[in-house]
Design a protein around this motif. Structure first.
Motif, short mmCIF file in Angstrom:
data_model
loop_
_atom_site.label_atom_id
_atom_site.label_comp_id
_atom_site.label_asym_id
_atom_site.label_seq_id
_atom_site.Cartn_x
_atom_site.Cartn_y
_atom_site.Cartn_z
N UNK A 155 -21.69 55.79 92.76
CA UNK A 155 -21.54 54.51 92.06
C UNK A 155 -22.90 53.87 91.78
N UNK A 156 -23.81 53.93 92.72
CA UNK A 156 -25.13 53.34 92.53
C UNK A 156 -25.86 54.01 91.37
N UNK A 157 -25.85 55.33 91.31
CA UNK A 157 -26.50 56.06 90.23
C UNK A 157 -25.86 55.74 88.88
N UNK A 158 -24.54 55.62 88.85
CA UNK A 158 -23.84 55.34 87.60
C UNK A 158 -24.19 53.96 87.07
N UNK A 159 -24.25 52.96 87.95
CA UNK A 159 -24.64 51.61 87.53
C UNK A 159 -26.04 51.63 86.92
N UNK A 160 -26.96 52.34 87.54
CA UNK A 160 -28.33 52.41 87.04
C UNK A 160 -28.38 53.06 85.66
N UNK A 161 -27.70 54.18 85.49
CA UNK A 161 -27.71 54.88 84.21
C UNK A 161 -27.04 54.05 83.12
N UNK A 162 -25.94 53.40 83.46
CA UNK A 162 -25.24 52.54 82.50
C UNK A 162 -26.15 51.40 82.04
N UNK A 163 -26.82 50.76 82.99
CA UNK A 163 -27.72 49.66 82.63
C UNK A 163 -28.87 50.15 81.76
N UNK A 572 -26.08 40.33 84.14
CA UNK A 572 -26.32 41.54 83.35
C UNK A 572 -26.52 41.18 81.88
N UNK A 573 -25.68 40.29 81.37
CA UNK A 573 -25.80 39.88 79.97
C UNK A 573 -27.15 39.20 79.71
N UNK A 574 -27.60 38.38 80.66
CA UNK A 574 -28.91 37.74 80.52
C UNK A 574 -30.02 38.79 80.48
N UNK A 575 -29.92 39.79 81.35
CA UNK A 575 -30.94 40.85 81.39
C UNK A 575 -30.98 41.62 80.07
N UNK A 576 -29.82 41.86 79.46
CA UNK A 576 -29.76 42.63 78.22
C UNK A 576 -30.23 41.82 77.01
N UNK A 577 -29.94 40.52 77.00
CA UNK A 577 -30.25 39.70 75.82
C UNK A 577 -31.63 39.07 75.87
#
Length: 582
Positions: A155-163, A572-577
């Protein structure tokens, strides 16, 4: 702009100068080392092909320290198999969630739920199924153990790759579209290089998370049945049950040696190579490591590449043709009716699952039990909050210092890797003795035990985020005279914010998972219990009380998903925008 500096595998080119291969020294070392690891994996793996008929024929654990090298090798093999499966899962799941809006609405919340389900929750369901699948063979129990380790890594690796996929710079995405790169080419030439630094550091942390649950995955106690696999985790469990401090000391020494070997021959080379994939305009100090230099100085890798090159090129062309980019044009938005139908199907499925779970739980326990478990969940949630606050204050500046300094990283990475990879629950018996002698309640002591297993998620993400800060931005900050608070405000904090969010999410999930083994600890016949949802689930799993198992796991999932939706998703939205590097 330098996005990718291709690793110079199989060449002797160092700092722009090509040297002749130092055969036979480099080739002899690489060849013998490769053969040794392949032989060790085959030899250890063959020990799983034995008969297994519980309760008549089951593996046993000997506390003789001469067995520790074999136990360590078997545990390491399980860890690497689980890491390989976690990597495949990360690419498939993370890519689907990042590239499909419809899939994202289901897969990301589902990932939150999967992250919140404790390892014991998975073991309760999978152990019997795997044993039945490989009836009469130890492979069934091995598969259950590997799957349990997988649930502590993926799960940790997937969150990182998704982000990472969600924060690919827009101009690079437009360039890939302009050149009509196929989905396969876009993946290997853009998306994978952009995400590799965070993926390596999170993979390192996930590997450490797998060690944390090694004892639970090798000495399995579920549904009133006890299953044991030879390994370091089960050796520690046997030493704790026998109150053998000497055997426990031998296990700790073996664990430290094993972590150092894996760090030297696996993680440090990966970190050295990943540093070449920074998104930057100017070149900073290049990381070097002796294993990578030895590999580049040998000619065997290049010879092997020449042999396999035609096959890999055919596969590459086939995948590129299979995933050709569509003809450029304005994408058609999904129809309103299909969106409505999709939403109805998802909502209906969720309602049905919730109704089935509620009926199952309420048929076995009453409403009062649900209220009691909810209060226990709030107690565990408060411990998780304190842990995150402490980890942020302490480890964020340390992680930034390590990530920004290659020299400091070379000195501290072995220590950080030992602390993160060393299974903290190996130290729980000593902590239990300490708590008993000092009269410390586990209601407070469990926070320390949870921190030992979860705080590293945040540290490793911050290190990866700081390491990925482009060198040209650092040079610009220096030329502008930014120091102290101003440097943190305008350079460091915005650059690492997305990595910090990813680390906080996974640290939060890791803390909830760690509560299972932190709120209920024992030394021999002495057991300490904290009031919390983790201890509740651990007790229910040991007794095989399915209604309470489902209730505890369900409540833990609700807590994690609720916090992720109302706290972490907006961040997460703040980090992306606002803080996307573009």
């Amino acid at each position: 702009m330098r996005l990718i500096r291709v690793p110079r595998w199989g060449s002797a080119q160092i700092d722009g100068v090509r040297r002749a291969s130092s055969f036979p020294a480099a080739d002899l070392a690489v060849g013998l080392g490769t053969l040794f690891f392949l032989y060790a994996a085959a030899r250890v793996g063959s020990e799983s092909l034995v008969r297994f008929h519980p309760p008549d024929i089951i593996p046993t654990i000997s506390l003789d320290p001469r067995n520790l090298p074999n136990y360590a090798a078997r545990s390491a093999l399980r860890m690497f198999i689980a890491l390989g499966l976690s990597t495949i899962f990360t690419f498939v799941y993370g890519y689907a969630a990042a590239r499909s809006k419809r899939a994202e609405r289901v897969l990301v919340p589902l990932l939150d739920i999967l992250q919140s389900i404790p390892v014991l929750g998975f073991l309760s369901v999978t152990v019997t199924a795997f044993i039945a699948l490989f009836r009469g063979s130890l492979l069934g129990l091995e598969a259950a153990s590997i799957f349990a380790i997988f649930t502590g890594q993926a799960w940790n690796m997937t969150f990182s790759f998704y982000h990472s996929l969600r924060t690919v710079p827009e101009e690079l995405t437009e360039m890939a579209t302009l050149y009509r790169l196929s989905k396969w080419k876009r993946f290997i030439q853009l998306e994978l290089p952009v995400s590799v630094i965070g993926l390596v550091w999170n993979g390192m942390m996930s590997f450490g998370g797998g060690w944390f649950f090694l004892a639970a995955s090798e000495s399995i106690s579920v549904l009133n049945r006890q299953y044991t696999l030879p390994g370091l985790g089960s050796y520690v469990a046997a030493a704790v049950a026998a109150k053998d401090l000497r055997a426990l000391g031998y296990a700790i020494v073996t664990m430290v040696v094993l972590v150092l070997l894996i760090d030297q021959f696996f993680w440090k080379p990966l970190v050295t190579i990943a540093d070449r994939y920074k998104l930057e305009l100017s070149v900073g100090e290049e990381r070097q490591f002796w294993v990578v230099d030895l590999w580049r100085a040998a000619s065997l890798p290049s010879r092997f590449k020449r042999i396999t090159g035609p096959v890999s090129q055919r596969i590459d062309r086939w995948l590129s043709g299979l995933t050709q980019a569509p003809v450029q044009g304005k994408p058609k938005p999904p129809s309103r009716s299909s969106e409505v139908f999709y939403n109805i199907v998802v909502i209906t499925a969720l309602i049905c699952l919730c109704i089935a779970a509620c009926r199952f739980v309420l048929s076995g326990v009453g409403v009062a039990e649900v209220s009691h478990a909810t209060i226990l969940g709030l107690a565990t949630a408060s411990r998780v909050f304190v842990l995150l606050l402490f980890s942020t204050i302490v480890w964020t500046p340390i992680g930034v210092a390590i990530g920004l300094s290659p020299k400091l990283a070379r000195l501290t990475q072995p220590l950080v890797q030992i602390f993160a990879s060393f299974p903290a629950n190996f130290l729980f018996p000593f902590a239990t003795l300490w708590f008993i002698r000092l009269g410390i309640s586990l209601n407070w002591g469990s926070m320390l035990l949870m921190a030992l297993g979860a705080q590293w998620y945040l540290l490793f993400n911050v290190i990866g985020g700081a390491q990925a800060i482009p060198n040209d931005l650092r040079e610009m900050a220096e030329s502008l005279g930014l120091k102290g608070f101003q440097r943190w405000r305008f350079l460091i904090a915005p650059s690492i914010f997305g990595a910090w969010v990813t680390g906080a999410i996974t640290a939060s999930g890791g803390a909830w998972n760690a509560s299972i083994v932190s709120e209920l600890v024992s030394w021999g016949n002495t057991t300490l219990e904290a009031k919390g949802l983790g201890a509740y689930i651990a007790e229910a799993t040991g007794k095989g009380d399915w209604p309470r198992i489902v209730l505890g796991v369900g409540l833990m999932s609700l807590f994690v998903v609720g916090v992720n939706h109302f706290v972490w998703k907006p961040l997460y939205d703040v980090a992306q925008k606002r803080y996307q590097l573009s």
